[in-house]
Design a protein around this motif. Structure first.
Motif, PDB file in Angstrom:
ATOM      1  N   UNK A  47       0.815  -1.218   0.000  1.00  0.00           N
ATOM      2  CA  UNK A  47       0.000   0.000   0.000  1.00  0.00           C
ATOM      3  C   UNK A  47       0.850   1.270   0.000  1.00  0.00           C
ATOM      4  N   UNK A  48       1.936   1.256   0.752  1.00  0.00           N
ATOM      5  CA  UNK A  48       2.663   2.514   0.970  1.00  0.00           C
ATOM      6  C   UNK A  48       3.995   2.600   0.230  1.00  0.00           C
ATOM      7  N   UNK A  49       4.454   1.511  -0.364  1.00  0.00           N
ATOM      8  CA  UNK A  49       5.737   1.558  -1.070  1.00  0.00           C
ATOM      9  C   UNK A  49       6.853   1.976  -0.132  1.00  0.00           C
ATOM     10  N   UNK A  50       7.736   2.848  -0.641  1.00  0.00           N
ATOM     11  CA  UNK A  50       8.911   3.225   0.150  1.00  0.00           C
ATOM     12  C   UNK A  50       8.570   4.108   1.343  1.00  0.00           C
ATOM     13  N   UNK A  51       7.324   4.593   1.414  1.00  0.00           N
ATOM     14  CA  UNK A  51       6.954   5.370   2.606  1.00  0.00           C
ATOM     15  C   UNK A  51       7.035   4.509   3.867  1.00  0.00           C
ATOM     16  N   UNK A  52       6.967   3.190   3.714  1.00  0.00           N
ATOM     17  CA  UNK A  52       7.122   2.323   4.892  1.00  0.00           C
ATOM     18  C   UNK A  52       8.505   2.511   5.518  1.00  0.00           C
ATOM     19  N   UNK A  53       9.519   2.768   4.683  1.00  0.00           N
ATOM     20  CA  UNK A  53      10.859   3.028   5.227  1.00  0.00           C
ATOM     21  C   UNK A  53      10.835   4.251   6.145  1.00  0.00           C
ATOM     22  N   UNK A  54      10.068   5.246   5.719  1.00  0.00           N
ATOM     23  CA  UNK A  54       9.959   6.462   6.515  1.00  0.00           C
ATOM     24  C   UNK A  54       9.224   6.178   7.830  1.00  0.00           C
ATOM     25  N   UNK A  55       8.183   5.339   7.756  1.00  0.00           N
ATOM     26  CA  UNK A  55       7.478   4.964   8.987  1.00  0.00           C
ATOM     27  C   UNK A  55       8.427   4.225   9.928  1.00  0.00           C
ATOM     28  N   UNK A  56       9.252   3.350   9.374  1.00  0.00           N
ATOM     29  CA  UNK A  56      10.219   2.627  10.216  1.00  0.00           C
ATOM     30  C   UNK A  56      11.223   3.590  10.839  1.00  0.00           C
ATOM     31  N   UNK A  57      11.644   4.579  10.082  1.00  0.00           N
ATOM     32  CA  UNK A  57      12.604   5.556  10.612  1.00  0.00           C
ATOM     33  C   UNK A  57      11.967   6.357  11.759  1.00  0.00           C
ATOM     34  N   UNK A  58      10.692   6.681  11.608  1.00  0.00           N
ATOM     35  CA  UNK A  58       9.981   7.387  12.685  1.00  0.00           C
ATOM     36  C   UNK A  58       9.914   6.525  13.934  1.00  0.00           C
ATOM     37  N   UNK A  59       9.588   5.259  13.727  1.00  0.00           N
ATOM     38  CA  UNK A  59       9.538   4.319  14.849  1.00  0.00           C
ATOM     39  C   UNK A  59      10.906   4.252  15.542  1.00  0.00           C
ATOM     40  N   UNK A  60      11.938   4.144  14.751  1.00  0.00           N
ATOM     41  CA  UNK A  60      13.292   4.056  15.292  1.00  0.00           C
ATOM     42  C   UNK A  60      13.654   5.323  16.078  1.00  0.00           C
TER      43      UNK A  60
END
Lengths: 461, 461
Positions: free
Chosen positions: A432-445
């Motif tokens: 659904x989100x493509x590479x935006x998931x990487x950004x979500x993971x970075x926020x989580x981190x």
């Protein structure tokens, strides 16, 4: 993320020092009560349950857990449907159930400030004396904190928005024990980054909401309900698109399939034919203003072949109708106790709703799967609810769920309209989100570097 | 952050290779056109102006700038009021003015997908044939990208929300050249972190919006305007609280002071007495539904002492009224060309609006400062606009601005309702947000580690 520390007796003692002995339990019964939500995901016992009473206690629990690398899973009412609050890695179950105070009713501003553990139904009972209500209504008596954490929505979201649209200010405890606030009591705000909406819908993985100022709505003076029965599912859902396209400001626009209509009629003494049915609600401040809307609804439904259209302004009849709709799932469970159910949840742009429903019917037929279909049709949201009687059938049911999600994303929609990601939708996030998931993971981190907050949710393993 | 590299001839050549020779300029005239917005902050020439035509070009410009440590300031229409797009450290001025296409009109879904450089007024002209419009209306012909970046709002926000409430999906170029998308075309969404609202209102400091799917509203069949004149400011603003508290769904609720009413009447041939005035608009789909609202407005205004109440459904009169209101600032500038103006922008919970306005009057009197007062009163938002004729007067004007911001925050409101932080409100961020500013800084650091995106904005130096 799985290298967590156990909850030792020393940790229990430290937690007890924070929340007090009466607000902590390691009893199996208490742990079992917080091992599973309303989903079908495997229960997992937490090691300890704590019930903090203040934001500072919440923050101190997080601070300790963060320092000691112990997972913390926030818990509202346990009414989630995707495994969102299951403590997958044990650790500390942080229940907000004892933080239920209404701190301030700002009646002139249509606002209320509450602690997160209050149930939205309980809140609305308290607000009734002011002629106000908090409109998102997921059905179960979810807590405000849980609703915000999952961006919950419901039957009246088509008019009043989801949880995210009805919150102005939050206090949040971060993983490291900091308490921050974001937003303000002004309905207009343009001062810097919107942290508020970052925490709303983050399912307790970025922080724990400890206080919320909600936006309220005046209780409408008049509510009118309309039931329309159609010869076919296709005609009913085409009528949904037409009602929405007319610009009519409906307060609810629900689709229920023929089987569900029959069941609800029988179990609730409702006068509903066993046909694909639309249930609608119109709200107005004046008697003069409700009639034109009702006429428009009638005309559209008739145009799409409705066999029967029944409108009522009787409060008792309307309440019985919505009560029945809200308890559809429980009614099905009672009617077929031998069956387990998978409740799906996808949403699409409204113009594509007929395609989504057609796909649902085709996938169920192709897999030989039974079930029922109800939907917040006015939002393009549907819950196809599928019957499971064996492990083999579960595989076919999951294939239907998968096909629905694929179709929803293909149509420009989402894998979850209102139940959140939890465990159940995590696998679909990259699609659904493509590479935006990487950004979500970075926020989580960034916000939770030790991964202690509700681990095992939102992101695919 | 200030250790940036200059734009060398080699960089210019590389930029030219990305955007093409016709989409780049180092001419002083072009740089001067992008040195200052509508605020009073000092202009700063960028070293080069580029007008990318595609999202990939935007991303490639950012990628190059990030690698070379060159600041990039995104630019919409330059209509901001807090210095938001002034290129304080020179570098690359990235104008979106050539990305103006309407990519898709989803009329049945009340949605449109556009490139960021289109003006919202131009967009609404194109949408009129579908009977739809994008409701946020800041007045000046701001671009959609600029409106989203600043979370712009306007006269009709009281009913239809701000920019943030009318956007469903974004494509964003990140500082490192990644292109991501966030949100979907489903109006209901609960799939993971809300990155969309993180970029909305971030003023180009976290990424550059390269495409947006907007939520539209059907053009109301009927619009009725009401003008009510009051004996005092206090009575007018008390009536605002009462109108909002009545639950009436007004589409505009503006306050203008006596001096402005007199000026607008004279300059626009409007029949407005020189009195504190409320301008309202009601929208309806049916003739039957507008009258009860008008009666309610009349009754409330009369209760608060309105001397004259005039309602009109005449489109020409209504349009002249709102045109005049939208051009208040220009009208004042023409009327007093010797004066410079500071346009303030604070917003508070509506119940405290009378306190805010009283404070504004008291602070102006205490500092001996003149000016005028207009406000989106229905939102609790006011623009006290202060006259400056000398450096000494500027100090007193800034003292009034400071007092207004302090009062707004004290009342639970915000230092900016709709103009954004830019340069002008950066100093107030710690007071309004407390330690949440640290979190905003961490987000900035995460998404833009080299600080190239619109440096010198939002955060205090």
């Amino acid at each position: 993320m799985t290298h967590f520390s156990p909850v030792t007796p020393m940790i229990v003692a430290q937690l007890e020092a924070i929340v007090g002995a009466r607000n902590l339990s390691t009893a199996v019964a208490d742990r079992q009560l917080h091992a599973q939500d309303m989903s079908r995901f495997a229960p997992q016992l937490p090691e300890v349950v704590v019930w903090p009473e203040t934001a500072v206690q919440v923050a101190n629990v997080l601070s300790l857990a963060n320092a000691q690398r112990i997972p913390v899973t926030p818990w509202g009412a346990g009414s989630s449907l995707e495994g969102n609050p299951i403590p997958r890695f044990g650790g500390i179950l942080l229940s907000l159930a004892r933080m239920t105070a209404v701190l301030a009713v700002h009646a002139d501003d249509f606002q209320v400030t509450v602690l997160p553990g209050i149930g939205y139904k309980d809140l609305n009972v308290q607000l009734a004396r002011y002629g106000l209500f908090f409109p998102p209504d997921p059905g179960a008596n979810a807590t405000i904190g849980g609703m915000l954490a999952n961006n919950a929505a419901g039957i009246r979201t088509v008019k009043y928005g989801a949880a995210k649209d009805n919150v102005l200010r939050l206090e949040v405890a971060l993983a490291d024990g900091r308490l921050i606030h974001t937003g303000s009591r002004s309905i207009k705000q343009a001062a810097g980054y919107d942290l508020l909406h970052l925490f709303v819908g983050s399912e307790g993985t970025l922080g724990v909401i400890t206080e919320a100022t909600l936006r309220l709505t005046p209780i409408p003076a008049l509510m009118s309900a309309v039931m329309a029965s159609f010869p076919s599912v296709a005609q009913a859902v085409e009528a949904v698109v037409a009602v929405r396209g007319s610009g009519l400001d409906v307060a609810a626009l629900e689709f229920i399939d023929a089987g569900t209509a029959a069941l609800l009629a029988r179990e609730n003494q409702l006068d509903l034919p066993a046909r694909p049915t639309l249930l609608m609600e119109l709200h107005a401040a004046h008697p003069e203003t409700i009639q034109p809307g009702l006429e428009m609804v009638r005309a559209i439904c008739a145009e799409f072949g409705a066999e029967r259209i029944h409108a009522t302004a009787d409060p008792t009849e309307r309440q019985r109708l919505w009560h029945a709709r809200h308890h559809t799932y429980e009614t099905w469970r009672r009617a077929r106790p031998e069956v387990q159910w998978l409740i799906t949840d996808v949403a699409v742009p409204i113009s594509t709703y007929p395609q989504l429903i057609a796909q649902a019917e085709a996938a169920m037929a192709a897999q030989g799967v039974g079930g029922f279909m109800i939907g917040h049709a006015g939002d393009g949201n549907v819950h196809v609810t599928l019957a499971i009687r064996s492990a083999e059938e579960e595989r076919r049911v999951q294939a239907v769920n998968h096909a629905l999600v694929q179709k929803a994303i293909e149509l420009g929609g989402t894998c979850t309209g209102e139940h959140g990601v939890g465990i159940g939708k995590a696998a679909f996030m990259p699609q659904e989100h493509g590479t935006a998931v990487d950004l979500m993971r970075a926020l989580k981190q960034m916000l939770d570097p030790n991964g202690i907050l509700n681990p095992g949710k939102i992101f695919p393993a």
